[in-house]
Write a protein that holds these residues in place. Structure first.
Motif, mmCIF file in Angstrom:
data_model
loop_
_atom_site.group_PDB
_atom_site.id
_atom_site.type_symbol
_atom_site.label_atom_id
_atom_site.label_comp_id
_atom_site.label_asym_id
_atom_site.label_seq_id
_atom_site.Cartn_x
_atom_site.Cartn_y
_atom_site.Cartn_z
ATOM 1 N N ASP A 163 -11.449 8.173 -90.591
ATOM 2 C CA ASP A 163 -10.127 8.759 -90.622
ATOM 3 C C ASP A 163 -9.785 9.425 -89.357
ATOM 4 O O ASP A 163 -10.465 10.380 -89.004
ATOM 5 N N GLY A 165 -7.218 11.164 -88.567
ATOM 6 C CA GLY A 165 -6.627 12.623 -88.919
ATOM 7 C C GLY A 165 -5.128 12.625 -88.671
ATOM 8 O O GLY A 165 -4.554 13.185 -88.985
ATOM 9 N N SER A 166 -4.953 12.134 -87.344
ATOM 10 C CA SER A 166 -3.445 12.182 -86.940
ATOM 11 C C SER A 166 -3.251 11.014 -85.758
ATOM 12 O O SER A 166 -4.060 10.230 -85.359
ATOM 13 N N LEU A 167 -2.076 10.921 -85.460
ATOM 14 C CA LEU A 167 -1.734 9.778 -84.651
ATOM 15 C C LEU A 167 -2.098 10.169 -83.284
ATOM 16 O O LEU A 167 -2.544 9.316 -82.527
ATOM 17 N N ILE A 168 -2.387 11.457 -82.792
ATOM 18 C CA ILE A 168 -2.519 11.829 -81.441
ATOM 19 C C ILE A 168 -3.924 12.259 -81.500
ATOM 20 O O ILE A 168 -4.215 13.475 -81.945
ATOM 21 N N GLY A 169 -4.835 11.523 -80.815
ATOM 22 C CA GLY A 169 -6.252 12.105 -80.670
ATOM 23 C C GLY A 169 -6.439 13.139 -79.780
ATOM 24 O O GLY A 169 -6.123 13.174 -78.877
ATOM 25 N N ASN A 170 -7.045 14.287 -80.319
ATOM 26 C CA ASN A 170 -7.326 15.330 -79.224
ATOM 27 C C ASN A 170 -8.898 15.413 -78.735
ATOM 28 O O ASN A 170 -9.109 16.454 -78.043
ATOM 29 N N GLN A 174 -11.754 10.893 -81.395
ATOM 30 C CA GLN A 174 -10.342 10.869 -82.237
ATOM 31 C C GLN A 174 -9.387 9.886 -81.870
ATOM 32 O O GLN A 174 -8.565 9.303 -82.517
ATOM 33 N N SER A 175 -9.639 10.029 -80.321
ATOM 34 C CA SER A 175 -8.519 8.932 -79.724
ATOM 35 C C SER A 175 -8.927 7.594 -79.925
ATOM 36 O O SER A 175 -8.048 6.715 -80.282
ATOM 37 N N SER A 178 -7.880 6.734 -83.544
ATOM 38 C CA SER A 178 -6.765 6.407 -83.683
ATOM 39 C C SER A 178 -6.452 5.170 -83.183
ATOM 40 O O SER A 178 -5.343 4.595 -83.926
ATOM 41 N N ASN A 182 -5.019 3.328 -86.348
ATOM 42 C CA ASN A 182 -3.538 3.250 -86.343
ATOM 43 C C ASN A 182 -2.956 2.248 -85.635
ATOM 44 O O ASN A 182 -1.732 1.315 -86.193
ATOM 45 N N ARG A 217 -2.478 3.605 -95.315
ATOM 46 C CA ARG A 217 -2.000 3.880 -94.070
ATOM 47 C C ARG A 217 -1.037 2.934 -93.801
ATOM 48 O O ARG A 217 -0.248 2.954 -92.752
#
Length: 243
Positions: A163, A165-170, A174-175, A178, A182, A217
């Motif tokens: 997952d 976690g958010s639309l913007i990977g930090n 995570q990017s 996403s 996404n 999602r």
């Protein structure tokens, strides 16, 4: 009882059915084929039919070792299907896609149907309310997207499904998550929106190994069932062998 077997590109899924009731589902690697099928037949001794759909590399001859105990029914393009196939190259249409289309017709009569199978590849198949199969689309699934970023770049790591976690990977990881998750969700929603703008009386069926992960999602209302191909195999066998 019927044992349905879906031989995929990366693994085998099977299910035991008693009439229309799903009794048990098993997922296993190709190398465990003989032992697993043997154990299933020992556990469920009332199985009389083994219905098979295969897009994987497992040889058809492998199933014949069980033919002295159960009837082996291979789904082929020459079988009867409950839809009119208007695919321009019917000889290249995957058996798995044909089984899914058949299952949608048999389970959801009189509707426009979009079947999305989220596995190694993501396939989209459209059957209209008059039971005409038109085709669809094929794109890379989550595993292929992760592997392609790793294999065709110098420094991106090989990740597994997670997952974002958010639309913007930090972070880079995570990017990537996403982009894969996404990005695929946006693709699926966009495909659904485009078809729904042209068709009414519509049902969307999401299946495959990543179905449950992706379902929450998506913004569109869908019917999510990770076992839909196995259920479709059972229904198609009954359709092809009706009296």
């Amino acid at each position: 009882m019927i044992l349905t077997v879906d031989v995929g590109n990366t693994r085998i899924k099977s299910a035991v059915f008693e009439n229309d009731t799903l009794v048990e589902v098993m997922v296993f690697p190709h190398e465990n084929f003989f032992g697993t099928i043997e154990n299933i037949l020992k556990k469920f001794q009332n199985i009389t039919v083994l219905a098979v759909a295969s897009v994987g590399k497992l040889d058809v001859e492998a199933f014949k070792s069980f033919s002295d105990r159960v009837k082996i029914h291979f789904i082929t393009r020459e079988n009867a299907f409950p839809f009119l196939n208007q695919y321009a190259t019917p000889q290249t249409l995957g058996i798995d896609r044909m089984v899914l289309a058949a299952g949608a017709v048999l389970q959801f009569p009189g509707q426009n149907r979009l079947i999305i199978d989220a596995g190694t590849c993501v396939t989209y198949d459209f059957v209209d309310e008059n039971d005409v199969y038109h085709g669809g689309a094929i794109s890379p699934g989550t595993r292929l997207r992760y592997e392609s970023m790793h294999n065709y770049t110098a420094k991106l790591p090989l990740l597994t499904l997670e997952d974002p976690g958010s639309l913007i990977g930090n972070s880079t990881g995570q990017s990537m998550h996403s982009g894969v998750i996404n990005g695929l969700a946006f693709e699926i929603d966009g495909y659904i929106d485009a078809l729904q703008s042209e068709n009414e009386n519509f049902i969307i069926i999401l299946t495959g190994g990543d179905a449950n992960f992706l379902a929450k999602r998506l913004k569109n209302t869908i019917f999510a069932n990770s076992n839909f191909l196995l259920e479709s195999l059972n229904n198609l066998y009954l359709y092809q062998n009706r009296k």
